[in-house]
Design an enzyme around this catalytic site. Structure first.
Site, PDB file in Angstrom:
ATOM      1  N   ASP A   4      78.181  65.709 -34.958  1.00 15.65           N
ATOM      2  CA  ASP A   4      77.504  64.397 -34.730  1.00 15.65           C
ATOM      3  C   ASP A   4      76.297  65.181 -34.098  1.00 15.65           C
ATOM      4  OD1 ASP A   4      78.706  62.763 -36.622  1.00 15.65           O
ATOM      5  OD2 ASP A   4      79.914  62.064 -34.644  1.00 15.65           O
ATOM      6  N   ASP A  25      81.419  65.377 -30.405  1.00 12.12           N
ATOM      7  CA  ASP A  25      81.525  65.870 -31.544  1.00 12.12           C
ATOM      8  C   ASP A  25      80.444  66.611 -31.960  1.00 12.12           C
ATOM      9  OD1 ASP A  25      82.949  64.423 -34.442  1.00 12.12           O
ATOM     10  OD2 ASP A  25      81.079  65.525 -34.505  1.00 12.12           O
ATOM     11  N   ARG A  52      91.796  65.591 -42.617  1.00 14.19           N
ATOM     12  CA  ARG A  52      93.304  65.318 -42.128  1.00 14.19           C
ATOM     13  C   ARG A  52      93.613  64.141 -42.803  1.00 14.19           C
ATOM     14  NH1 ARG A  52      95.771  65.214 -36.391  1.00 14.19           N
ATOM     15  NH2 ARG A  52      94.697  67.117 -36.266  1.00 14.19           N
ATOM     16  N   THR A  56     100.060  61.629 -43.511  1.00 12.68           N
ATOM     17  CA  THR A  56     100.909  62.700 -43.082  1.00 12.68           C
ATOM     18  C   THR A  56     100.318  63.649 -41.933  1.00 12.68           C
ATOM     19  OG1 THR A  56      99.830  64.341 -44.716  1.00 12.68           O
ATOM     20  CG2 THR A  56     101.587  62.910 -45.531  1.00 12.68           C
TER      21      THR A  56
HETATM   22  N1  URA Z   1      85.948  68.333 -32.922  1.00  7.80           N
HETATM   23  C1  URA Z   1      84.872  68.048 -32.121  1.00  7.80           C
HETATM   24  O1  URA Z   1      83.693  67.971 -32.819  1.00  7.80           O
HETATM   25  N2  URA Z   1      84.958  68.078 -30.795  1.00  7.80           N
HETATM   26  C2  URA Z   1      85.985  68.017 -29.844  1.00  7.80           C
HETATM   27  O2  URA Z   1      85.814  67.792 -28.880  1.00  7.80           O
HETATM   28  C3  URA Z   1      87.263  68.126 -30.957  1.00  7.80           C
HETATM   29  C4  URA Z   1      87.060  68.487 -32.257  1.00  7.80           C
END
Ligand code: URA
Length: 210
Positions: A204, A201, A105, A109
């Site tokens: 991660d 995430d 992203r 913008t």
């Molecule tokens: N991407 C992720 O890895 N976790 C989320 O909760 C949202 C987007």
């Protein structure tokens, strides 16, 4: 909208998802569970694939046996977390081709910018499944699908582990023709656009990078 979204509420999927959500679940178990769940989601997402019949010989007799009309599908992973869904799906779809799309992203913008795109030629031959574990805002899924649509795949579906209501609404507005398969529709997004209760995430957690 609900016809367009398939929540796979099988007990095995839901049990494995609950273990995967727990914050103490480490990367190795997380990946194993994601493999299992993605195979089970692949089982559902392929339920209505067209079939054909061919005559075969069993050791006892001949029969008209059902086969997939087109076993060569295409899976497209949205990098990087989408890769966590591939192994499980490929267990069930060993003849599938695999494409990758990388998007980030733009911080100014907020638009999705493509940094990597590699898919098989002749996409018109392939029923295509776009995969990303998290359908959060829906922006990267919608951009990825825009890009893949420009290659004219035979059909397209989207598969994720978790979806937010906001992501489903956005994707449905942008691509009403693309059905969504998910293990859960969670409550919504927090101020950082993470899915709640969610899993954190996804990249991660699967790669141990947090
Ligand atoms: N991407 C992720 O890895 N976790 C989320 O909760 C949202 C987007």
């Amino acid at each position: 909208m609900t016809n367009h979204v398939h929540v796979v509420d099988h007990p095995l999927v839901q049990h494995k998802l609950s273990v995967l959500r727990k914050k103490e679940t480490g990367p190795s178990l997380f990946r194993d569970l994601l493999n299992d769940i993605s195979a089970l989601l692949a089982y559902e997402i392929t339920r209505d694939l067209p079939m054909t019949t061919r005559t075969i010989e069993t050791p006892l007799t001949t029969m008209d046996a059902p086969f997939l009309e087109n076993p060569e599908m295409c899976l497209v992973s949205i990098l990087r977390a989408g890769n966590g869904l591939l192994d499980g799906m490929l267990q069930l779809l060993p003849d599938a081709r695999v494409g990758h799309i990388g998007l980030y992203r733009d911080p100014k913008t907020f638009r999705s910018v493509e940094y990597y795109f590699k898919i098989p030629p002749n996409m018109e031959n392939y029923d295509t499944i776009v995969v990303d574990p998290m359908l959060a805002t829906g922006h990267s899924a919608a951009s990825a699908i825009d890009r893949i649509k420009s290659t004219k795949p035979k059909s397209m579906r989207f598969m994720c582990l978790l979806a937010s209501p906001e992501g489903i609404e956005y994707l449905h507005e942008e691509h009403p023709d693309v059905p969504i398969y998910t293990a859960s529709i969670d409550e919504g997004l927090n101020e950082k656009k993470y899915i709640v209760p969610g899993i954190g995430d996804a990249g991660d957690r699967m790669f141990g990078t947090q």
